[in-house]
Write a protein that holds these residues in place. Sequence first.
Motif, PDB file in Angstrom:
ATOM      1  N   UNK A  96       0.844  -1.197   0.000  1.00 51.85           N
ATOM      2  CA  UNK A  96       0.000   0.000   0.000  1.00 51.85           C
ATOM      3  C   UNK A  96       0.883   1.253   0.000  1.00 51.85           C
ATOM      4  N   UNK A  97       0.359   2.314  -0.606  1.00 48.67           N
ATOM      5  CA  UNK A  97       1.109   3.568  -0.660  1.00 48.67           C
ATOM      6  C   UNK A  97       1.502   4.011   0.760  1.00 48.67           C
ATOM      7  N   UNK A  98       2.768   4.216   0.979  1.00 48.18           N
ATOM      8  CA  UNK A  98       3.269   4.688   2.258  1.00 48.18           C
ATOM      9  C   UNK A  98       3.555   3.606   3.274  1.00 48.18           C
ATOM     10  N   UNK A  99       3.163   2.358   3.003  1.00 48.22           N
ATOM     11  CA  UNK A  99       3.332   1.293   4.003  1.00 48.22           C
ATOM     12  C   UNK A  99       4.797   0.946   4.217  1.00 48.22           C
ATOM     13  N   UNK A 100       5.555   0.859   3.153  1.00 51.60           N
ATOM     14  CA  UNK A 100       6.971   0.500   3.278  1.00 51.60           C
ATOM     15  C   UNK A 100       7.715   1.554   4.097  1.00 51.60           C
ATOM     16  N   UNK A 101       7.426   2.821   3.815  1.00 53.30           N
ATOM     17  CA  UNK A 101       8.073   3.903   4.542  1.00 53.30           C
ATOM     18  C   UNK A 101       7.650   3.914   6.013  1.00 53.30           C
ATOM     19  N   UNK A 102       6.366   3.667   6.264  1.00 51.00           N
ATOM     20  CA  UNK A 102       5.874   3.645   7.647  1.00 51.00           C
ATOM     21  C   UNK A 102       6.502   2.511   8.431  1.00 51.00           C
ATOM     22  N   UNK A 103       6.596   1.343   7.815  1.00 57.15           N
ATOM     23  CA  UNK A 103       7.194   0.201   8.501  1.00 57.15           C
ATOM     24  C   UNK A 103       8.658   0.461   8.810  1.00 57.15           C
ATOM     25  N   UNK A 104       9.376   1.020   7.858  1.00 60.49           N
ATOM     26  CA  UNK A 104      10.789   1.312   8.084  1.00 60.49           C
ATOM     27  C   UNK A 104      10.958   2.337   9.201  1.00 60.49           C
ATOM     28  N   UNK A 105      10.114   3.361   9.203  1.00 59.40           N
ATOM     29  CA  UNK A 105      10.210   4.401  10.228  1.00 59.40           C
ATOM     30  C   UNK A 105       9.867   3.880  11.617  1.00 59.40           C
ATOM     31  N   UNK A 106       9.001   2.857  11.681  1.00 61.34           N
ATOM     32  CA  UNK A 106       8.596   2.314  12.981  1.00 61.34           C
ATOM     33  C   UNK A 106       9.736   1.600  13.695  1.00 61.34           C
ATOM     34  N   UNK A 107      10.662   1.070  12.925  1.00 61.97           N
ATOM     35  CA  UNK A 107      11.758   0.296  13.506  1.00 61.97           C
ATOM     36  C   UNK A 107      11.370  -1.107  13.913  1.00 61.97           C
ATOM     37  N   UNK A 108      10.117  -1.515  13.622  1.00 63.95           N
ATOM     38  CA  UNK A 108       9.649  -2.837  14.041  1.00 63.95           C
ATOM     39  C   UNK A 108       9.985  -3.898  13.000  1.00 63.95           C
ATOM     40  N   UNK A 109      10.122  -5.147  13.425  1.00 65.70           N
ATOM     41  CA  UNK A 109      10.194  -6.241  12.465  1.00 65.70           C
ATOM     42  C   UNK A 109       8.903  -6.314  11.641  1.00 65.70           C
ATOM     43  N   UNK A 110       9.020  -6.899  10.460  1.00 61.09           N
ATOM     44  CA  UNK A 110       7.858  -6.989   9.572  1.00 61.09           C
ATOM     45  C   UNK A 110       7.696  -8.417   9.067  1.00 61.09           C
ATOM     46  N   UNK A 111       6.450  -8.803   8.850  1.00 59.13           N
ATOM     47  CA  UNK A 111       6.160 -10.071   8.180  1.00 59.13           C
ATOM     48  C   UNK A 111       5.511  -9.755   6.844  1.00 59.13           C
ATOM     49  N   UNK A 112       6.082 -10.279   5.777  1.00 60.81           N
ATOM     50  CA  UNK A 112       5.618 -10.036   4.415  1.00 60.81           C
ATOM     51  C   UNK A 112       4.875 -11.265   3.912  1.00 60.81           C
ATOM     52  N   UNK A 113       3.611 -11.103   3.556  1.00 58.74           N
ATOM     53  CA  UNK A 113       2.812 -12.228   3.085  1.00 58.74           C
ATOM     54  C   UNK A 113       2.515 -12.115   1.600  1.00 58.74           C
ATOM     55  N   UNK A 114       2.445 -13.254   0.940  1.00 59.45           N
ATOM     56  CA  UNK A 114       2.034 -13.286  -0.464  1.00 59.45           C
ATOM     57  C   UNK A 114       0.522 -13.387  -0.571  1.00 59.45           C
ATOM     58  N   UNK A 115      -0.056 -12.537  -1.412  1.00 55.97           N
ATOM     59  CA  UNK A 115      -1.481 -12.629  -1.726  1.00 55.97           C
ATOM     60  C   UNK A 115      -1.655 -12.302  -3.209  1.00 55.97           C
ATOM     61  N   UNK A 116      -2.356 -13.155  -3.912  1.00 58.09           N
ATOM     62  CA  UNK A 116      -2.694 -12.843  -5.299  1.00 58.09           C
ATOM     63  C   UNK A 116      -4.035 -12.115  -5.316  1.00 58.09           C
ATOM     64  N   UNK A 117      -4.047 -10.895  -5.875  1.00 58.81           N
ATOM     65  CA  UNK A 117      -5.281 -10.122  -5.915  1.00 58.81           C
ATOM     66  C   UNK A 117      -5.532  -9.417  -4.597  1.00 58.81           C
ATOM     67  N   UNK A 118      -6.804  -9.261  -4.254  1.00 60.68           N
ATOM     68  CA  UNK A 118      -7.219  -8.601  -3.021  1.00 60.68           C
ATOM     69  C   UNK A 118      -8.246  -9.486  -2.329  1.00 60.68           C
ATOM     70  N   UNK A 119      -8.524  -9.247  -1.043  1.00 62.40           N
ATOM     71  CA  UNK A 119      -9.514 -10.086  -0.361  1.00 62.40           C
ATOM     72  C   UNK A 119     -10.861 -10.156  -1.075  1.00 62.40           C
TER      73      UNK A 119
END
Length: 266
Positions: A110-133
Motif C-alpha cells: 500500500x502507498x506509504x506502508x513501506x516507509x511507515x514500517x521502516x520508520x517504525x523500527x519494528x520487524x515486519x512479516x511479508x505475506x504473499x497474496x494474489x489479488x485482493x480479499x
Amino acid sequence: MGVLNVTPDSFSDGGQLYRAGRADLDAILHRADAMVAAGASLLDIGGESTRPGAEPVTEAEELARVVPVVEALAGRVDAMLSVDSSTPAVMCAAADAGAHLINDVRALRRRGALEAAAASGLPVCLMHMQGSPETMQADPRYVDVVTDVEGFLHERVAACRAAGIDAGSILLDPGFGFGKTVAHNLALLAALPRLGALGHPLLVGLSRKSLIAKLLGRSVEERLPASLALAVLAAERGASIIRAHDVAETADALAMVAALAEAGAA
C-alpha cells in the motif's frame, strides 16, 4: 501466535471481540490472558477482515479498532504484540502504542506502508497474496505457484532492504488461502523448506482455513484436528511461527514436534 480479531466479520471468530460497534476490551483482555497462559508467545491483533470477499475498512475505523487494544495489552501480557495491518497510519500508531511486529498480508505494497514500517523500527512479516480479499479466491492461477510465491517474496525482501529495514527483521508468509486453490496450498506446504532457504523465518497460518472444508467438508467449528495436523506438518517443514485460533491445542501439538527434534539432536 494467537489470533485476536477485533472485527465483526472475520471468517472464524468475527464479532466475538467486537460488539456494539467497538472493541470489547474486557473480552479481549480475557482472551489474551487465556492465550498467553495456553502457550502463545505472540498475539496478532487485526482490525480489518481479510477473509475471501471481505471489503476494506476505512483508516479511521481500523485505527479505532486496533490502537486501543494495543494500548490495553502493551506491558500487561507476557507476549509480543503483532499488528495485522496494511495501513500506514495504523502501523505508526500501533508502534507508538507498544506493538512489536507489523504483519502485513499485502507485504507493504500500500502507498506509504513501506516507509511507515521502516520508520517504525519494528520487524515486519511479508505475506504473499494474489489479488485482493474481495477477489482473491475467484480464479487464482499461477505458472508455478511455488516459483511465483518465492519470486514475489524475494522481491519484497529486496524492497524492504532498500527502504532500510534490516534483513534480520524480516519474516515471510506464503499466504495460505490468499489467492490459492487446494492444490496451490498443498504445493506450498510441501515446499516450505525451499521457501525457508530464502533466509528468513517463516510464519504460517493454516488454522481453520477453507482448505480443510474443501478436503474434508468440515465446518469452521469442526476443523481443529486438521488444523493441528497442518500445524505439525508446517513446523516439521521449517515454519518458525504458527498462527492459530486454538492456542492450547496447537501449543501441545508443537511441543511434541519440539520434543522429537530435541531427542533427535541428543
